[in-house]
Design a protein around this motif. Structure first.
Motif, PDB file in Angstrom:
ATOM      1  N   GLU A 184      45.711  32.919  51.669  1.00 14.55           N
ATOM      2  CA  GLU A 184      45.112  33.024  49.965  1.00 14.55           C
ATOM      3  C   GLU A 184      44.186  34.371  49.535  1.00 14.55           C
ATOM      4  OE1 GLU A 184      44.664  29.567  47.562  1.00 14.55           O
ATOM      5  OE2 GLU A 184      46.102  29.108  48.389  1.00 14.55           O
ATOM      6  N   PRO A 185      44.115  34.776  48.502  1.00 14.48           N
ATOM      7  CA  PRO A 185      43.276  35.800  48.139  1.00 14.48           C
ATOM      8  C   PRO A 185      41.983  34.737  47.608  1.00 14.48           C
ATOM      9  CG  PRO A 185      44.526  35.281  46.711  1.00 14.48           C
ATOM     10  CD  PRO A 185      45.318  34.521  47.274  1.00 14.48           C
ATOM     11  N   LYS A 186      40.684  35.894  47.971  1.00 13.58           N
ATOM     12  CA  LYS A 186      39.811  35.578  47.760  1.00 13.58           C
ATOM     13  C   LYS A 186      38.835  36.611  47.260  1.00 13.58           C
ATOM     14  CE  LYS A 186      38.733  35.448  52.789  1.00 13.58           C
ATOM     15  NZ  LYS A 186      38.766  35.331  53.409  1.00 13.58           N
ATOM     16  N   ASN A 187      37.462  36.874  46.684  1.00 14.07           N
ATOM     17  CA  ASN A 187      36.420  37.309  46.192  1.00 14.07           C
ATOM     18  C   ASN A 187      37.365  38.053  45.934  1.00 14.07           C
ATOM     19  OD1 ASN A 187      34.999  36.577  48.093  1.00 14.07           O
ATOM     20  ND2 ASN A 187      36.401  38.034  49.924  1.00 14.07           N
ATOM     21  N   GLN A 188      37.537  39.035  45.018  1.00 14.83           N
ATOM     22  CA  GLN A 188      37.796  40.125  43.814  1.00 14.83           C
ATOM     23  C   GLN A 188      39.655  40.235  43.649  1.00 14.83           C
ATOM     24  OE1 GLN A 188      36.681  44.370  44.717  1.00 14.83           O
ATOM     25  NE2 GLN A 188      34.609  43.812  44.847  1.00 14.83           N
ATOM     26  N   LEU A 189      40.239  40.323  44.501  1.00 14.58           N
ATOM     27  CA  LEU A 189      41.628  40.235  44.390  1.00 14.58           C
ATOM     28  C   LEU A 189      41.607  38.452  43.709  1.00 14.58           C
ATOM     29  CD1 LEU A 189      43.960  41.060  45.162  1.00 14.58           C
ATOM     30  CD2 LEU A 189      44.569  40.668  47.077  1.00 14.58           C
ATOM     31  N   LYS A 190      41.157  37.230  43.824  1.00 16.24           N
ATOM     32  CA  LYS A 190      41.672  36.085  43.498  1.00 16.24           C
ATOM     33  C   LYS A 190      41.207  36.492  42.108  1.00 16.24           C
ATOM     34  CE  LYS A 190      40.573  31.449  43.889  1.00 16.24           C
ATOM     35  NZ  LYS A 190      40.895  30.901  42.859  1.00 16.24           N
ATOM     36  N   VAL A 191      40.013  37.129  41.925  1.00 20.65           N
ATOM     37  CA  VAL A 191      39.202  37.115  40.414  1.00 20.65           C
ATOM     38  C   VAL A 191      40.528  37.765  39.604  1.00 20.65           C
ATOM     39  CG1 VAL A 191      38.137  37.591  38.703  1.00 20.65           C
ATOM     40  CG2 VAL A 191      37.298  36.853  40.831  1.00 20.65           C
ATOM     41  N   ALA A 192      41.065  38.804  39.877  1.00 20.15           N
ATOM     42  CA  ALA A 192      41.993  39.978  39.373  1.00 20.15           C
ATOM     43  C   ALA A 192      43.300  39.269  39.023  1.00 20.15           C
ATOM     44  CB  ALA A 192      42.178  40.946  40.157  1.00 20.15           C
ATOM     45  N   ILE A 193      44.139  38.601  40.023  1.00 14.11           N
ATOM     46  CA  ILE A 193      45.116  37.940  40.014  1.00 14.11           C
ATOM     47  C   ILE A 193      45.032  36.183  39.041  1.00 14.11           C
ATOM     48  CG2 ILE A 193      46.940  35.981  41.488  1.00 14.11           C
ATOM     49  CD1 ILE A 193      46.093  38.474  44.310  1.00 14.11           C
ATOM     50  N   ASP A 194      43.916  35.878  39.219  1.00 13.58           N
ATOM     51  CA  ASP A 194      43.391  34.492  38.563  1.00 13.58           C
ATOM     52  C   ASP A 194      43.417  34.907  36.827  1.00 13.58           C
ATOM     53  OD1 ASP A 194      43.215  33.099  40.261  1.00 13.58           O
ATOM     54  OD2 ASP A 194      41.242  32.571  40.506  1.00 13.58           O
ATOM     55  N   LYS A 195      43.114  36.022  37.091  1.00 11.85           N
ATOM     56  CA  LYS A 195      43.260  37.117  35.067  1.00 11.85           C
ATOM     57  C   LYS A 195      44.600  37.137  34.828  1.00 11.85           C
ATOM     58  CE  LYS A 195      40.937  40.415  32.375  1.00 11.85           C
ATOM     59  NZ  LYS A 195      40.109  42.153  32.716  1.00 11.85           N
ATOM     60  N   GLN A 196      45.237  37.908  35.725  1.00 16.35           N
ATOM     61  CA  GLN A 196      46.676  38.262  35.286  1.00 16.35           C
ATOM     62  C   GLN A 196      47.845  37.468  34.937  1.00 16.35           C
ATOM     63  OE1 GLN A 196      46.634  42.336  34.492  1.00 16.35           O
ATOM     64  NE2 GLN A 196      49.305  42.070  33.709  1.00 16.35           N
ATOM     65  N   TYR A 197      47.531  36.273  35.462  1.00 16.05           N
ATOM     66  CA  TYR A 197      48.161  35.588  36.680  1.00 16.05           C
ATOM     67  C   TYR A 197      48.196  34.293  36.025  1.00 16.05           C
ATOM     68  CZ  TYR A 197      50.959  39.937  38.343  1.00 16.05           C
ATOM     69  OH  TYR A 197      51.541  40.868  38.208  1.00 16.05           O
ATOM     70  N   GLY A 198      47.291  33.809  35.799  1.00 12.30           N
ATOM     71  CA  GLY A 198      46.490  32.294  35.377  1.00 12.30           C
ATOM     72  C   GLY A 198      46.172  32.065  37.400  1.00 12.30           C
ATOM     73  N   SER A 199      46.862  32.231  37.429  1.00 16.35           N
ATOM     74  CA  SER A 199      46.373  31.484  39.256  1.00 16.35           C
ATOM     75  C   SER A 199      47.460  32.065  40.256  1.00 16.35           C
ATOM     76  CB  SER A 199      46.752  29.983  39.360  1.00 16.35           C
ATOM     77  OG  SER A 199      48.186  29.576  39.320  1.00 16.35           O
ATOM     78  N   PHE A 200      46.722  31.464  41.412  1.00 15.96           N
ATOM     79  CA  PHE A 200      47.359  32.297  42.420  1.00 15.96           C
ATOM     80  C   PHE A 200      48.623  31.913  43.094  1.00 15.96           C
ATOM     81  CE2 PHE A 200      48.733  32.022  47.416  1.00 15.96           C
ATOM     82  CZ  PHE A 200      48.650  32.933  47.056  1.00 15.96           C
ATOM     83  N   GLU A 201      48.760  30.758  42.783  1.00 14.68           N
ATOM     84  CA  GLU A 201      50.714  29.736  42.269  1.00 14.68           C
ATOM     85  C   GLU A 201      51.338  30.445  41.674  1.00 14.68           C
ATOM     86  OE1 GLU A 201      52.954  27.540  44.928  1.00 14.68           O
ATOM     87  OE2 GLU A 201      51.062  28.269  45.187  1.00 14.68           O
ATOM     88  N   ARG A 212      42.528  46.336  51.190  1.00 16.30           N
ATOM     89  CA  ARG A 212      43.862  47.579  49.974  1.00 16.30           C
ATOM     90  C   ARG A 212      42.753  47.312  48.599  1.00 16.30           C
ATOM     91  NH1 ARG A 212      48.436  45.441  52.229  1.00 16.30           N
ATOM     92  NH2 ARG A 212      49.173  46.402  54.177  1.00 16.30           N
ATOM     93  N   TYR A 213      42.739  45.867  47.986  1.00 14.01           N
ATOM     94  CA  TYR A 213      42.344  46.368  46.593  1.00 14.01           C
ATOM     95  C   TYR A 213      41.230  46.706  46.038  1.00 14.01           C
ATOM     96  CZ  TYR A 213      41.006  44.005  42.206  1.00 14.01           C
ATOM     97  OH  TYR A 213      40.737  43.765  40.583  1.00 14.01           O
ATOM     98  N   GLU A 214      40.235  46.986  47.075  1.00 14.89           N
ATOM     99  CA  GLU A 214      38.920  46.740  47.070  1.00 14.89           C
ATOM    100  C   GLU A 214      38.556  48.388  47.219  1.00 14.89           C
ATOM    101  OE1 GLU A 214      36.655  44.394  49.865  1.00 14.89           O
ATOM    102  OE2 GLU A 214      36.342  42.330  48.346  1.00 14.89           O
ATOM    103  N   GLN A 215      39.581  48.963  48.625  1.00 17.68           N
ATOM    104  CA  GLN A 215      38.861  49.791  48.377  1.00 17.68           C
ATOM    105  C   GLN A 215      39.766  51.030  47.282  1.00 17.68           C
ATOM    106  OE1 GLN A 215      41.605  50.892  51.715  1.00 17.68           O
ATOM    107  NE2 GLN A 215      39.788  50.480  53.131  1.00 17.68           N
ATOM    108  N   ALA A 216      41.357  50.428  46.984  1.00 20.17           N
ATOM    109  CA  ALA A 216      41.552  50.718  45.174  1.00 20.17           C
ATOM    110  C   ALA A 216      40.609  50.739  44.424  1.00 20.17           C
ATOM    111  CB  ALA A 216      43.368  50.060  44.692  1.00 20.17           C
ATOM    112  N   THR A 217      39.618  50.086  44.292  1.00 22.42           N
ATOM    113  CA  THR A 217      38.886  49.298  42.677  1.00 22.42           C
ATOM    114  C   THR A 217      38.014  50.323  42.472  1.00 22.42           C
ATOM    115  OG1 THR A 217      37.729  47.489  43.338  1.00 22.42           O
ATOM    116  CG2 THR A 217      39.914  47.603  42.149  1.00 22.42           C
ATOM    117  N   GLN A 218      37.891  50.499  43.575  1.00 20.45           N
ATOM    118  CA  GLN A 218      36.286  51.532  43.818  1.00 20.45           C
ATOM    119  C   GLN A 218      36.437  52.997  43.273  1.00 20.45           C
ATOM    120  OE1 GLN A 218      35.476  51.517  48.269  1.00 20.45           O
ATOM    121  NE2 GLN A 218      34.108  49.373  48.018  1.00 20.45           N
ATOM    122  N   ASN A 219      37.863  53.465  43.562  1.00 19.86           N
ATOM    123  CA  ASN A 219      37.698  55.005  43.325  1.00 19.86           C
ATOM    124  C   ASN A 219      37.663  54.759  41.576  1.00 19.86           C
ATOM    125  OD1 ASN A 219      37.840  55.255  45.825  1.00 19.86           O
ATOM    126  ND2 ASN A 219      40.200  55.196  45.604  1.00 19.86           N
TER     127      ASN A 219
END
Length: 190
Positions: free
Chosen positions: A82-99, A183-190
């Motif tokens: 399961e995602p955690k950190n920044q990706l978890k926050v982005a997934i929760d924001k975009q889709y409501g939850s990881f599930e 990968r997500y963290e690298q992509a969002t740093q640019n």
């Protein structure tokens, strides 16, 4: 040549992965090297620099290399599922939850007709789930791929026969979200 670790048994057999890596992935790599010595990502992002009659083969084989490397790198049944950190926050924001994200990804993957991949991509700083046919790569469409599932029959047929849905359902047990998070963290740093 890219050499992944073998951390996917029993959900995908060693036989499936060896065929996938040694025959299919290597074939894309070898064919691309016959056309250009350029890095596959460079070739896709700079396709206009090549002669028109070579572009289709370059895009197809470079896509085969890039898509397979993305897929192989994220497979590790012992990884974080399961995602955690920044990706978890982005997934929760975009889709409501990881599930809910997982359900949407699976639903989209099951809708792919023919051969190709389902990707989680980053485009304009937003997550999106997209299907792409054959060896198309999100890089061709200004998207950054974060994860994918290979939906060509060779990716699952020896283990799941014609039950593609069972392979798609098992896929999340194979993912290492630490890799995808990176990968997500690298992509969002640019």
């Amino acid at each position: 040549m890219f050499v992944p670790s073998i951390n996917y048994v029993p959900l995908l057999s060693v036989e499936t992965m060896n065929l996938h890596i040694q025959k299919l992935y290597k074939g894309y790599l070898d064919r691309l090297k016959k056309i250009t010595s350029d890095d596959p990502l460079f070739a896709v992002l700079n396709i206009s620099k090549y002669p028109l009659n070579e572009r289709g083969d370059i895009l197809y084989n470079a896509g085969g290399v890039l898509n397979h490397e993305l897929y192989f790198e994220e497979l590790n049944q012992n990884g974080s599922h399961e995602p955690k950190n920044q990706l978890k926050v982005a997934i929760d924001k975009q889709y409501g939850s990881f599930e809910k994200f997982k359900q949407e990804f699976i639903k989209t993957a099951k809708q792919l007709v023919g051969s190709g991949y389902t990707f989680l991509v980053l485009q304009n700083k937003e997550l999106n789930i997209v299907n792409m046919s054959n060896q198309e790569t999100p890089y061709s469409y200004d998207m950054i791929p974060l994860m994918n599932i290979d939906l060509w029959e060779h990716a699952y047929y020896l283990d799941y026969k014609t039950n593609k849905d069972a392979y798609i359902e098992a896929f999340f047990k194979l993912l290492d979200f630490d890799v995808i998070e990176n990968r997500y963290e690298q992509a969002t740093q640019n």
